[in-house]
Write a protein that holds these residues in place. Structure first.
Motif, PDB file in Angstrom:
ATOM      1  N   VAL A  42       0.849  -1.189   0.000  1.00 29.05           N
ATOM      2  CA  VAL A  42       0.000   0.000   0.000  1.00 29.05           C
ATOM      3  C   VAL A  42       0.888   1.244   0.000  1.00 29.05           C
ATOM      4  O   VAL A  42       1.837   1.356   0.772  1.00 29.05           O
ATOM      5  CB  VAL A  42      -0.939   0.006   1.215  1.00 29.05           C
ATOM      6  CG1 VAL A  42      -1.806   1.256   1.213  1.00 29.05           C
ATOM      7  CG2 VAL A  42      -1.817  -1.245   1.222  1.00 29.05           C
ATOM      8  N   CYS A  45      -3.716   5.620   1.127  1.00 25.03           N
ATOM      9  CA  CYS A  45      -5.073   5.173   1.457  1.00 25.03           C
ATOM     10  C   CYS A  45      -5.858   6.356   2.003  1.00 25.03           C
ATOM     11  O   CYS A  45      -5.414   7.014   2.961  1.00 25.03           O
ATOM     12  CB  CYS A  45      -5.050   4.036   2.478  1.00 25.03           C
ATOM     13  SG  CYS A  45      -6.685   3.309   2.809  1.00 25.03           S
ATOM     14  N   GLY A  70      -9.565   1.146   6.511  1.00 24.84           N
ATOM     15  CA  GLY A  70      -9.049   1.573   5.210  1.00 24.84           C
ATOM     16  C   GLY A  70      -9.682   0.852   4.043  1.00 24.84           C
ATOM     17  O   GLY A  70      -9.391  -0.327   3.810  1.00 24.84           O
ATOM     18  N   HIS A  71     -10.566   1.569   3.299  1.00 21.97           N
ATOM     19  CA  HIS A  71     -11.173   0.960   2.112  1.00 21.97           C
ATOM     20  C   HIS A  71     -10.911   1.780   0.848  1.00 21.97           C
ATOM     21  O   HIS A  71     -11.598   1.607  -0.156  1.00 21.97           O
ATOM     22  CB  HIS A  71     -12.680   0.758   2.319  1.00 21.97           C
ATOM     23  CG  HIS A  71     -13.441   2.004   2.641  1.00 21.97           C
ATOM     24  ND1 HIS A  71     -13.639   2.434   3.922  1.00 21.97           N
ATOM     25  CD2 HIS A  71     -14.061   2.915   1.848  1.00 21.97           C
ATOM     26  CE1 HIS A  71     -14.334   3.556   3.914  1.00 21.97           C
ATOM     27  NE2 HIS A  71     -14.608   3.876   2.652  1.00 21.97           N
ATOM     28  N   GLU A  72      -9.902   2.677   0.899  1.00 24.11           N
ATOM     29  CA  GLU A  72      -9.573   3.506  -0.258  1.00 24.11           C
ATOM     30  C   GLU A  72      -8.085   3.375  -0.612  1.00 24.11           C
ATOM     31  O   GLU A  72      -7.373   4.365  -0.736  1.00 24.11           O
ATOM     32  CB  GLU A  72      -9.923   4.965   0.036  1.00 24.11           C
ATOM     33  CG  GLU A  72     -11.383   5.205   0.397  1.00 24.11           C
ATOM     34  CD  GLU A  72     -11.685   6.661   0.735  1.00 24.11           C
ATOM     35  OE1 GLU A  72     -10.800   7.521   0.528  1.00 24.11           O
ATOM     36  OE2 GLU A  72     -12.806   6.955   1.187  1.00 24.11           O
ATOM     37  N   PRO A  73      -7.594   2.147  -0.833  1.00 22.84           N
ATOM     38  CA  PRO A  73      -6.154   1.982  -1.034  1.00 22.84           C
ATOM     39  C   PRO A  73      -5.712   2.062  -2.495  1.00 22.84           C
ATOM     40  O   PRO A  73      -6.462   1.776  -3.430  1.00 22.84           O
ATOM     41  CB  PRO A  73      -5.912   0.574  -0.491  1.00 22.84           C
ATOM     42  CG  PRO A  73      -7.185  -0.162  -0.836  1.00 22.84           C
ATOM     43  CD  PRO A  73      -8.293   0.859  -0.719  1.00 22.84           C
ATOM     44  N   GLY A 113      -7.067  -1.533   4.191  1.00 15.89           N
ATOM     45  CA  GLY A 113      -6.112  -0.861   3.320  1.00 15.89           C
ATOM     46  C   GLY A 113      -5.179   0.081   4.047  1.00 15.89           C
ATOM     47  O   GLY A 113      -4.207   0.565   3.468  1.00 15.89           O
ATOM     48  N   LEU A 114      -5.472   0.398   5.314  1.00 19.88           N
ATOM     49  CA  LEU A 114      -4.544   1.192   6.117  1.00 19.88           C
ATOM     50  C   LEU A 114      -3.552   0.246   6.772  1.00 19.88           C
ATOM     51  O   LEU A 114      -3.557   0.000   7.978  1.00 19.88           O
ATOM     52  CB  LEU A 114      -5.308   2.012   7.157  1.00 19.88           C
ATOM     53  CG  LEU A 114      -5.894   3.335   6.654  1.00 19.88           C
ATOM     54  CD1 LEU A 114      -6.846   3.929   7.681  1.00 19.88           C
ATOM     55  CD2 LEU A 114      -4.785   4.333   6.308  1.00 19.88           C
ATOM     56  N   GLU A 139      -1.527   9.132  -4.126  1.00 18.05           N
ATOM     57  CA  GLU A 139      -2.546   9.802  -3.324  1.00 18.05           C
ATOM     58  C   GLU A 139      -3.765  10.188  -4.159  1.00 18.05           C
ATOM     59  O   GLU A 139      -4.883  10.278  -3.637  1.00 18.05           O
ATOM     60  CB  GLU A 139      -1.965  11.039  -2.647  1.00 18.05           C
ATOM     61  CG  GLU A 139      -1.530  12.117  -3.599  1.00 18.05           C
ATOM     62  CD  GLU A 139      -0.771  13.231  -2.899  1.00 18.05           C
ATOM     63  OE1 GLU A 139      -1.103  14.391  -3.152  1.00 18.05           O
ATOM     64  OE2 GLU A 139       0.139  12.937  -2.112  1.00 18.05           O
ATOM     65  N   ALA A 142      -5.689   6.911  -4.948  1.00 17.82           N
ATOM     66  CA  ALA A 142      -6.461   6.474  -3.779  1.00 17.82           C
ATOM     67  C   ALA A 142      -7.843   7.110  -3.715  1.00 17.82           C
ATOM     68  O   ALA A 142      -8.681   6.694  -2.913  1.00 17.82           O
ATOM     69  CB  ALA A 142      -5.684   6.775  -2.499  1.00 17.82           C
ATOM     70  N   GLU A 145     -12.012   5.066  -5.057  1.00 20.88           N
ATOM     71  CA  GLU A 145     -13.226   4.556  -4.410  1.00 20.88           C
ATOM     72  C   GLU A 145     -14.248   5.656  -4.129  1.00 20.88           C
ATOM     73  O   GLU A 145     -15.420   5.531  -4.533  1.00 20.88           O
ATOM     74  CB  GLU A 145     -12.841   3.803  -3.126  1.00 20.88           C
ATOM     75  CG  GLU A 145     -13.952   2.920  -2.565  1.00 20.88           C
ATOM     76  CD  GLU A 145     -14.865   3.645  -1.580  1.00 20.88           C
ATOM     77  OE1 GLU A 145     -15.880   3.053  -1.175  1.00 20.88           O
ATOM     78  OE2 GLU A 145     -14.574   4.816  -1.210  1.00 20.88           O
TER      79      GLU A 145
END
Length: 348
Positions: A42, A45, A70-73, A113-114, A139, A142, A145
């Motif tokens: 990763v 995120c 973390g769901h935005e990786p 994802g974090l 960034e 990311a 999502e």
């Protein structure tokens, strides 16, 4: 044959909700991919409002005290299983958190994802992950999502050529809605907010006009930009055809209903935490179409091409960057009203 980048360490850290209001960097083994899996290092995120909600709860049901976040990786592939096609070590990728077989990544699943590394199980290109060119900053990638959330909202309204769109709320999703409306080819996009810095960002991403509803008369400004719409019972209306609420604030809906022309479409993507009183008797004559929007049934990678092509525009959305070791501070900033707009955690 499994392809492996070297070196891959034995252990990693995962940002984990360990109690109400408490997040720790928990040490865990780096997952070992199977033949159908991909291991991603990763690199960035994003933090979502739901992350702060999970922290306040002390974790999600069934994962109390051990909820990975973390769901935005976005990241870099370091191991590719022998049966995975179309993915190579070194590829930059974004991930679909919804399709993980062990539950939604960072939202009730067993992975988050974090973390230094993320295992993408049953990896299928275009379904569970998608490659992005190296020139796109991690960034920005990311944002994939939350921008899919925004794209779904626009898709729900059916906005396209000929439409004149008004977006209420210039937070991350609202700005994404404005960009997605532009990508859909609408004639004009106006963004409404009360925070000058957010309105400045709306201008930078290409909005045709912005309205500060704390000082401007919304109806008069919309008439100025979009013209007048068909009046009902002699009441003046704006010519805007599509409205999107990305605020979750009841006064915004009251404003929309008061200015919307006959036959306009109203899309609601902002999360309303409290019930909203609606006088449908007053609305009957306007024959508004009201649609709600949640998630991204098909849009998770539909939006990726536009992010790649226009990444500098999307980069405007990122307001704050924190190193992974400062993730607790990042979560506090993201959860504090007015402290930050879009927080992204970056990894060395």
């Amino acid at each position: 044959m499994t392809t492996i980048a070297t070196p891959v360490p034995a252990t990693m850290h995962v940002a984990t909700v360990t109690g109400p209001g408490t997040v720790d960097l928990v040490e865990a083994p780096v997952p070992t991919p199977g033949p159908t899996d991909v291991l991603v290092r990763v690199r960035a995120c994003g933090i979502c409002g739901s992350d702060g909600f999970y922290v306040s709860l002390g974790g999600l049901p069934g994962l109390e005290g051990r909820t990975p976040l973390g769901h935005e990786p976005a990241g870099e592939v370091v191991v590719v299983g022998s049966d995975v096609e179309g993915v190579a070590v070194g590829d930059h990728v974004v991930v679909n958190p919804m399709v993980a077989p062990t539950g939604i990544i960072g939202s009730g699943g067993t992975t988050g994802g974090l973390a230094d590394y993320l295992l993408v199980q049953d990896a299928v290109l275009g379904h569970s992950l998608l490659t992005v060119p190296e020139h796109v900053p991690f960034e920005v990638a990311a944002l994939n999502e939350p921008m899919a959330v925004a794209r779904h909202a626009v898709n729900r309204t059916g906005a396209g050529p000929g439409d004149r769109v008004v977006v209420f709320g210039a937070g991350p999703v609202g700005l994404g809605v404005a960009i997605s409306a532009m990508a859909a080819g609408v004639d004009s996009v106006v963004v409404v907010d009360v925070v000058p810095s957010r309105l400045e960002k709306a201008t930078r991403i290409g909005a045709d006009a912005v309205i500060d509803s704390s000082v401007d008369d919304v109806l008069e400004r919309l008439v100025e930009v979009h013209g007048e719409g068909p009046a009902r019972r002699g009441v003046r209306k704006a010519g805007s055809t599509v409205y999107l609420d990305a605020t979750g604030a009841a006064p915004v809906l009251r404003t929309i209903f008061s200015v919307a022309r006959h036959g306009a479409v109203v899309g609601i993507v902002g999360v309303h935490k409290d019930p909203v009183e609606v006088d449908f008797g007053e609305l009957l004559g306007a024959e508004l179409t009201i649609v709600t929007s949640m998630g991204y049934p098909t849009e998770i990678f539909e939006v990726t091409a536009d992010i790649v092509e226009n990444w500098e525009r999307y980069a405007v959305i990122v307001s704050d960057r924190y190193a992974f070791q400062d993730v607790q501070e990042a979560l506090v900033a993201a959860a504090t009203p007015g402290a930050a707009d879009k927080v992204v955690v970056t990894f060395d």
